[in-house]
Write an enzyme that holds these catalytic residues in place. Sequence first.
Site, PDB file in Angstrom:
ATOM      1  N   ARG A  13      -8.235  -3.653  -6.104  1.00  0.00           N
ATOM      2  CA  ARG A  13      -7.982  -1.954  -4.920  1.00  0.00           C
ATOM      3  C   ARG A  13      -9.000  -1.042  -6.215  1.00  0.00           C
ATOM      4  O   ARG A  13      -8.988  -1.285  -7.867  1.00  0.00           O
ATOM      5  CB  ARG A  13      -6.315  -1.924  -5.948  1.00  0.00           C
ATOM      6  CG  ARG A  13      -5.889  -2.297  -3.982  1.00  0.00           C
ATOM      7  CD  ARG A  13      -5.798  -2.689  -3.137  1.00  0.00           C
ATOM      8  NE  ARG A  13      -5.555  -1.203  -2.949  1.00  0.00           N
ATOM      9  CZ  ARG A  13      -5.351  -0.972  -1.474  1.00  0.00           C
ATOM     10  NH1 ARG A  13      -5.078  -1.668  -0.692  1.00  0.00           N
ATOM     11  NH2 ARG A  13      -5.794   0.269  -1.027  1.00  0.00           N
ATOM     12  N   VAL A  14      -9.248  -0.290  -5.758  1.00  0.00           N
ATOM     13  CA  VAL A  14     -10.149   0.564  -6.571  1.00  0.00           C
ATOM     14  C   VAL A  14      -9.497   1.826  -6.614  1.00  0.00           C
ATOM     15  O   VAL A  14      -9.387   2.781  -7.256  1.00  0.00           O
ATOM     16  CB  VAL A  14     -11.719   1.513  -5.470  1.00  0.00           C
ATOM     17  CG1 VAL A  14     -12.115   0.488  -5.886  1.00  0.00           C
ATOM     18  CG2 VAL A  14     -11.212   1.704  -4.473  1.00  0.00           C
ATOM     19  N   ASP A  15      -7.891   2.347  -6.321  1.00  0.00           N
ATOM     20  CA  ASP A  15      -6.881   3.375  -5.976  1.00  0.00           C
ATOM     21  C   ASP A  15      -6.186   2.953  -6.803  1.00  0.00           C
ATOM     22  O   ASP A  15      -5.636   1.530  -7.927  1.00  0.00           O
ATOM     23  CB  ASP A  15      -6.472   3.748  -4.733  1.00  0.00           C
ATOM     24  CG  ASP A  15      -6.169   2.464  -4.002  1.00  0.00           C
ATOM     25  OD1 ASP A  15      -5.400   1.741  -5.048  1.00  0.00           O
ATOM     26  OD2 ASP A  15      -5.502   2.293  -2.325  1.00  0.00           O
ATOM     27  N   ASP A  16      -5.183   3.391  -6.888  1.00  0.00           N
ATOM     28  CA  ASP A  16      -3.838   3.451  -7.840  1.00  0.00           C
ATOM     29  C   ASP A  16      -2.698   2.576  -6.964  1.00  0.00           C
ATOM     30  O   ASP A  16      -1.406   2.824  -7.322  1.00  0.00           O
ATOM     31  CB  ASP A  16      -3.250   4.751  -8.416  1.00  0.00           C
ATOM     32  CG  ASP A  16      -3.968   5.560  -9.284  1.00  0.00           C
ATOM     33  OD1 ASP A  16      -4.694   4.622 -10.395  1.00  0.00           O
ATOM     34  OD2 ASP A  16      -3.916   6.136  -9.502  1.00  0.00           O
ATOM     35  N   VAL A  17      -3.197   1.518  -6.714  1.00  0.00           N
ATOM     36  CA  VAL A  17      -2.628   0.572  -6.028  1.00  0.00           C
ATOM     37  C   VAL A  17      -2.635  -0.654  -6.957  1.00  0.00           C
ATOM     38  O   VAL A  17      -3.573  -1.546  -6.786  1.00  0.00           O
ATOM     39  CB  VAL A  17      -2.634   0.440  -4.471  1.00  0.00           C
ATOM     40  CG1 VAL A  17      -2.481  -0.947  -3.950  1.00  0.00           C
ATOM     41  CG2 VAL A  17      -2.318   1.361  -3.728  1.00  0.00           C
TER      42      VAL A  17
END
Length: 631
Positions: free
Chosen positions: A499-503
């Site tokens: 993941r590149v997000d805050d997941v």
Amino acid sequence: MYKWSIEDPAGFWSGIASQFYWKEKWGKQVFSENIDVTKGDVKIEWFKGGITNICYNCLDRNVEIGNGGKIAIYWEGNESNIDGSLTYSELLQKVCQLANYLKDAGIKKGDAVVIYLPMLMELPIAMLACARIGAIHSVVFAGFSAESLAQRIMDCKPKAVITCNAVKRGPKVLHLKDIVDAALSQSAENGISIDVCLTYENQSAMMRGDTKWHQGRDIWWQDVVPKYPMTCEVEWVDAEDPLFLLYTSGSTGKPKGVLHTTGGYMLYTATTFKYAFDYKPSDVYWCTADCGWITGHSYITYGPMLNGATVVVFEGAPTYPDAGRCWDIVDKYKVTLFYTAPTLIRSLMRAGDEYVTRYSRKSLRVLGSVGEPINPSAWRWFFNVVGDSRCPISDTWWQTETGGFMITPLPGGWPQKPGSATFPFFGVQPAIVDEKGVELQGECSGYLCLKHSWPGVFRTLYGDHERYETTYFKPFPGYYFSGDGCSRDKDGYYWLTGRVDDVINVSGHRIGTAEVESALVSHPQCSEAAVVGVEHEVKGQGIYAFVTLADGVPYSEELRKSLILTVRKQIGAFAAPDKIHWAPGLPKTRSGKIMRRILRKIASKQLDELGDISTLADPSVIDQLITLTDC
Ligand code: 6R9
């Protein structure tokens, strides 16, 4: 087939759709889509006007073509001497009885039903019964806490909740009904009261006499459902009518209700299952996931049953009574297709080869992996030790939102590369873009997006179409953005990098850092929290929480435990932080944004790679954090 699917998606998918039963054929247009936010609202429709029912296609159709006597489900209990099975005819009868009960309880087409059940046969039965009457099921993984369950109930306002009294997982008894009771009183306090709580008595875990009871609301499944007729008229629905809601974590805010519709999802799960596992009617298929996640929806219940497959449903923990349990089950049912997650592979790998080689595993033909990138050493162990170097591995990349496999090998179709999900499935056109949204060509790395829709894609986030557009279609206009990083090598193989997000992805479970943070700050002695993912040998990623305590509160071991307990209570045990790091202050920009980039480096002990810290409002917090790493 891939070429055909890209050049003529309407022709390709309507050819596949005609293998299913439709009460009425879809309208002139096979699909219509707008996924470009600059051109108006995002809207996707497949087979609109087509009238069908997915439960009918899973069960009645299989019985009609002479498969009624075929085993649909082999059920293996937590204890290996407790098991059961249902043929397709028997499963149909059970589903019809429950469907009749639900109708009698006033549940109609379009109503939501929350299902909070462990891996009993009653879980797929409940899903299929809802689908039969056109009700929208929302399965909540039975590892979620009362708070999380209540949050989902309050969001989708179901007409009924289906649960069981208790379940045994490994040596532990979990009292699910108590969790449901707490969730239902919490939602009642917030104005959402539920009239019906159908409770299955799971005698292998707990007898009914020991279960707390809410007269008038709670009903024992066994007392009512078996009295109903074993046939039930199907509620015919439009291909675009909703089938289910499944909540998943995002990078911000509360969990998102991913909404899937009927027709496109039906063909997509069936077709991906058939090709990615090279399914043959003689196969026995076992997926170790739980129906509480998308994998259990698409690849325990719907995809396999649409193909008339024999499916193993396992109630227990895969390492109970010991690390050989999976291979014991494989031998017991002669499993040919085995689908699991890298986190389980890594934990079994650590337990030692002897647990595997003790069993024959000769029946195995194709192996599968899902949930997170599989590291090459786990891939090799799975291939060499579990599969005796003769079973291809389908490393399937996909998401709750995509409904089914997006990038996956087709067994034997092309050479494998350990750790690569290889190539896109039929109809799927990936695009790797840079931060400006420019599509990169050839060998490259960037953000993984998808061009165009495909039949199995979700249609909206329940009650929040705007968030749907903002999260998935606005970051890179013209594309669906997956949230994953990806690279493509010189041979065109795709390599997912996480993941590149805050997941974060803990043991293949998607967890939003924001959810863990909000649980932590609800603790009266915690004033602020920032959560990041760190590499974890078995779980893939672990949860690392930086916590600022309220003024004057000293850090203590007791407090650490109570912070962890708060997260377990609010989300579920699987979201418990692995590490609590006391942070007198958090690194923030002058505008108050927490710089997670720096926290990730501190968490992974890459202290010489902190990068530019000059933009911090107070750079001295960094020194404090580094000296306090052992707290
Ligand atoms: C099916 C499922 C989706 C996220 C996804 C990605 C990760 C899943 C993967 C994989 C690399 C694979 N993921 N499968 N990463 N290789 N084969 O897991 O759905 O729970 O929604 O998670 O999981 O990061 O974005 P979901």
